[in-house]
Design a protein around this motif. Structure first.
Motif, PDB file in Angstrom:
ATOM      1  N   ASN A   1     -10.188   0.040   6.391  1.00  0.00           N
ATOM      2  CA  ASN A   1     -11.296  -0.863   6.058  1.00  0.00           C
ATOM      3  C   ASN A   1     -11.531  -0.938   4.553  1.00  0.00           C
ATOM      4  N   GLU A   2     -11.383   0.179   3.834  1.00  0.00           N
ATOM      5  CA  GLU A   2     -11.526   0.177   2.377  1.00  0.00           C
ATOM      6  C   GLU A   2     -10.367  -0.595   1.740  1.00  0.00           C
ATOM      7  N   LEU A   3      -9.175  -0.394   2.280  1.00  0.00           N
ATOM      8  CA  LEU A   3      -7.987  -1.072   1.766  1.00  0.00           C
ATOM      9  C   LEU A   3      -8.112  -2.584   1.930  1.00  0.00           C
ATOM     10  N   GLU A   4      -8.610  -3.006   3.077  1.00  0.00           N
ATOM     11  CA  GLU A   4      -8.804  -4.444   3.337  1.00  0.00           C
ATOM     12  C   GLU A   4      -9.753  -5.046   2.292  1.00  0.00           C
ATOM     13  N   LYS A   5     -10.846  -4.365   2.000  1.00  0.00           N
ATOM     14  CA  LYS A   5     -11.813  -4.868   1.019  1.00  0.00           C
ATOM     15  C   LYS A   5     -11.172  -4.999  -0.371  1.00  0.00           C
ATOM     16  N   VAL A   6     -10.457  -3.966  -0.781  1.00  0.00           N
ATOM     17  CA  VAL A   6      -9.833  -3.968  -2.104  1.00  0.00           C
ATOM     18  C   VAL A   6      -8.773  -5.057  -2.204  1.00  0.00           C
ATOM     19  N   LEU A   7      -7.895  -5.140  -1.210  1.00  0.00           N
ATOM     20  CA  LEU A   7      -6.806  -6.113  -1.275  1.00  0.00           C
ATOM     21  C   LEU A   7      -7.293  -7.555  -1.147  1.00  0.00           C
ATOM     22  N   SER A   8      -8.385  -7.775  -0.430  1.00  0.00           N
ATOM     23  CA  SER A   8      -8.895  -9.140  -0.334  1.00  0.00           C
ATOM     24  C   SER A   8      -9.364  -9.629  -1.708  1.00  0.00           C
ATOM     25  N   VAL A   9      -9.891  -8.736  -2.516  1.00  0.00           N
ATOM     26  CA  VAL A   9     -10.297  -9.092  -3.879  1.00  0.00           C
ATOM     27  C   VAL A   9      -9.066  -9.212  -4.781  1.00  0.00           C
ATOM     28  N   LEU A  10      -8.192  -8.218  -4.730  1.00  0.00           N
ATOM     29  CA  LEU A  10      -7.020  -8.212  -5.611  1.00  0.00           C
ATOM     30  C   LEU A  10      -6.055  -9.359  -5.321  1.00  0.00           C
ATOM     31  N   SER A  11      -6.017  -9.828  -4.095  1.00  0.00           N
ATOM     32  CA  SER A  11      -5.098 -10.918  -3.754  1.00  0.00           C
ATOM     33  C   SER A  11      -5.458 -12.210  -4.478  1.00  0.00           C
TER      34      SER A  11
ATOM     35  N   PHE B   1       2.988   1.640   5.887  1.00  0.00           N
ATOM     36  CA  PHE B   1       1.563   1.355   6.108  1.00  0.00           C
ATOM     37  C   PHE B   1       1.081   0.307   5.101  1.00  0.00           C
ATOM     38  N   TYR B   2       1.395   0.518   3.832  1.00  0.00           N
ATOM     39  CA  TYR B   2       0.937  -0.403   2.793  1.00  0.00           C
ATOM     40  C   TYR B   2       1.695  -1.733   2.828  1.00  0.00           C
ATOM     41  N   LEU B   3       2.966  -1.714   3.171  1.00  0.00           N
ATOM     42  CA  LEU B   3       3.731  -2.966   3.237  1.00  0.00           C
ATOM     43  C   LEU B   3       3.099  -3.961   4.212  1.00  0.00           C
ATOM     44  N   LYS B   4       2.591  -3.471   5.327  1.00  0.00           N
ATOM     45  CA  LYS B   4       1.942  -4.359   6.305  1.00  0.00           C
ATOM     46  C   LYS B   4       0.752  -5.087   5.680  1.00  0.00           C
ATOM     47  N   PHE B   5      -0.004  -4.393   4.860  1.00  0.00           N
ATOM     48  CA  PHE B   5      -1.158  -5.004   4.204  1.00  0.00           C
ATOM     49  C   PHE B   5      -0.725  -5.933   3.070  1.00  0.00           C
ATOM     50  N   PHE B   6       0.333  -5.545   2.351  1.00  0.00           N
ATOM     51  CA  PHE B   6       0.843  -6.432   1.298  1.00  0.00           C
ATOM     52  C   PHE B   6       1.296  -7.752   1.903  1.00  0.00           C
ATOM     53  N   LYS B   7       1.938  -7.709   3.059  1.00  0.00           N
ATOM     54  CA  LYS B   7       2.390  -8.932   3.728  1.00  0.00           C
ATOM     55  C   LYS B   7       1.200  -9.832   4.079  1.00  0.00           C
ATOM     56  N   LYS B   8       0.119  -9.201   4.491  1.00  0.00           N
ATOM     57  CA  LYS B   8      -1.073  -9.956   4.885  1.00  0.00           C
ATOM     58  C   LYS B   8      -1.771 -10.592   3.677  1.00  0.00           C
ATOM     59  N   TYR B   9      -1.889  -9.842   2.590  1.00  0.00           N
ATOM     60  CA  TYR B   9      -2.692 -10.300   1.462  1.00  0.00           C
ATOM     61  C   TYR B   9      -1.920 -10.921   0.305  1.00  0.00           C
ATOM     62  N   PHE B  10      -0.634 -10.646   0.195  1.00  0.00           N
ATOM     63  CA  PHE B  10       0.135 -11.142  -0.948  1.00  0.00           C
ATOM     64  C   PHE B  10       1.315 -12.018  -0.527  1.00  0.00           C
ATOM     65  N   SER B  11       1.177 -12.724   0.569  1.00  0.00           N
ATOM     66  CA  SER B  11       2.231 -13.620   1.045  1.00  0.00           C
ATOM     67  C   SER B  11       2.587 -14.623  -0.061  1.00  0.00           C
ATOM     68  N   GLY B  12       3.882 -14.902  -0.197  1.00  0.00           N
ATOM     69  CA  GLY B  12       4.343 -15.847  -1.203  1.00  0.00           C
ATOM     70  C   GLY B  12       4.684 -15.202  -2.541  1.00  0.00           C
ATOM     71  N   ARG B  13       4.431 -13.920  -2.671  1.00  0.00           N
ATOM     72  CA  ARG B  13       4.735 -13.210  -3.918  1.00  0.00           C
ATOM     73  C   ARG B  13       5.989 -12.361  -3.747  1.00  0.00           C
ATOM     74  N   LYS B  14       6.465 -11.855  -4.867  1.00  0.00           N
ATOM     75  CA  LYS B  14       7.630 -10.968  -4.857  1.00  0.00           C
ATOM     76  C   LYS B  14       7.167  -9.537  -5.078  1.00  0.00           C
ATOM     77  N   LEU B  15       8.064  -8.623  -4.729  1.00  0.00           N
ATOM     78  CA  LEU B  15       7.716  -7.207  -4.763  1.00  0.00           C
ATOM     79  C   LEU B  15       8.840  -6.411  -5.401  1.00  0.00           C
ATOM     80  N   LEU B  16       8.473  -5.436  -6.208  1.00  0.00           N
ATOM     81  CA  LEU B  16       9.420  -4.463  -6.734  1.00  0.00           C
ATOM     82  C   LEU B  16       8.895  -3.088  -6.353  1.00  0.00           C
ATOM     83  N   ILE B  17       9.738  -2.314  -5.706  1.00  0.00           N
ATOM     84  CA  ILE B  17       9.398  -0.922  -5.403  1.00  0.00           C
ATOM     85  C   ILE B  17      10.311  -0.071  -6.279  1.00  0.00           C
TER      86      ILE B  17
END
Length: 176
Positions: free
Chosen positions: A41-51, A68-84
């Protein structure tokens, strides 16, 4: 030191933040966040703002929690690229580069801590996507119900269901 008038001289050292950012190929304006919250729930709040932030963004992630985090990145940052980035400046330095929408979850568990860089938000692409969705909605609403139209659009578009529903409802109401 500053309060006591003692001179400070920084010594340059390796920084995973600047190293990962320089290797990313993303625009040089970025936001460094640090470690993301562990609770959903905290992660959802933060990522909704950061997105909504248009800059590239850098996070630290424990490697054991990457899926765990990749699932949230997919939800909030769709259309972007990622570097790990893993093991930066070390002999086993590794980079994983992928579109957030296309990256697969890791089957093998990674170790250590990862530096994650998410690309800047492409504002032009989002505008085009909205136009594309509106056109699809107008076409589908001639033949299908509101629910079916939303489901059909979501089969091909990686965006939020509520946004699609809201657009489709607005279009449907304009016709009536």
């Amino acid at each position: 030191c500053i309060e006591n008038g003692i001179q400070i001289s920084p010594i340059p050292g390796v920084s995973s933040i600047t190293s990962a950012m320089s290797a990313s190929g993303f625009r040089d304006q970025f936001l460094f966040y640090g470690f993301l919250p562990k609770k959903e729930n905290e992660l959802e709040k933060v990522l909704s703002v950061l997105s909504q932030v248009t800059f590239s963004q850098i996070f630290f992630i424990p490697a054991l929690k990457i899926n765990f985090y990749l699932k949230f990145f997919k939800k909030y940052f769709s259309g972007r690229k990622l570097l790990i980035a893993k093991e930066l400046t070390k002999i086993h330095e590794t980079f994983f580069r992928e579109s957030i929408d296309e990256i697969k979850l890791f089957k093998n568990q990674l170790k250590g801590e990862l530096t994650i860089v998410i690309s800047e938000k492409d504002l032009k692409k989002k505008i085009l996507d909205k136009e594309k969705i509106v056109n699809k909605a107008k076409k589908y609403l001639k033949k299908y119900s509101l629910k079916d139209t939303v489901d059909l659009i979501l089969e091909t578009e990686k965006i939020n269901r509520k946004k699609v529903y809201g657009l489709c409802l607005k279009i449907k109401n304009e016709k009536n």
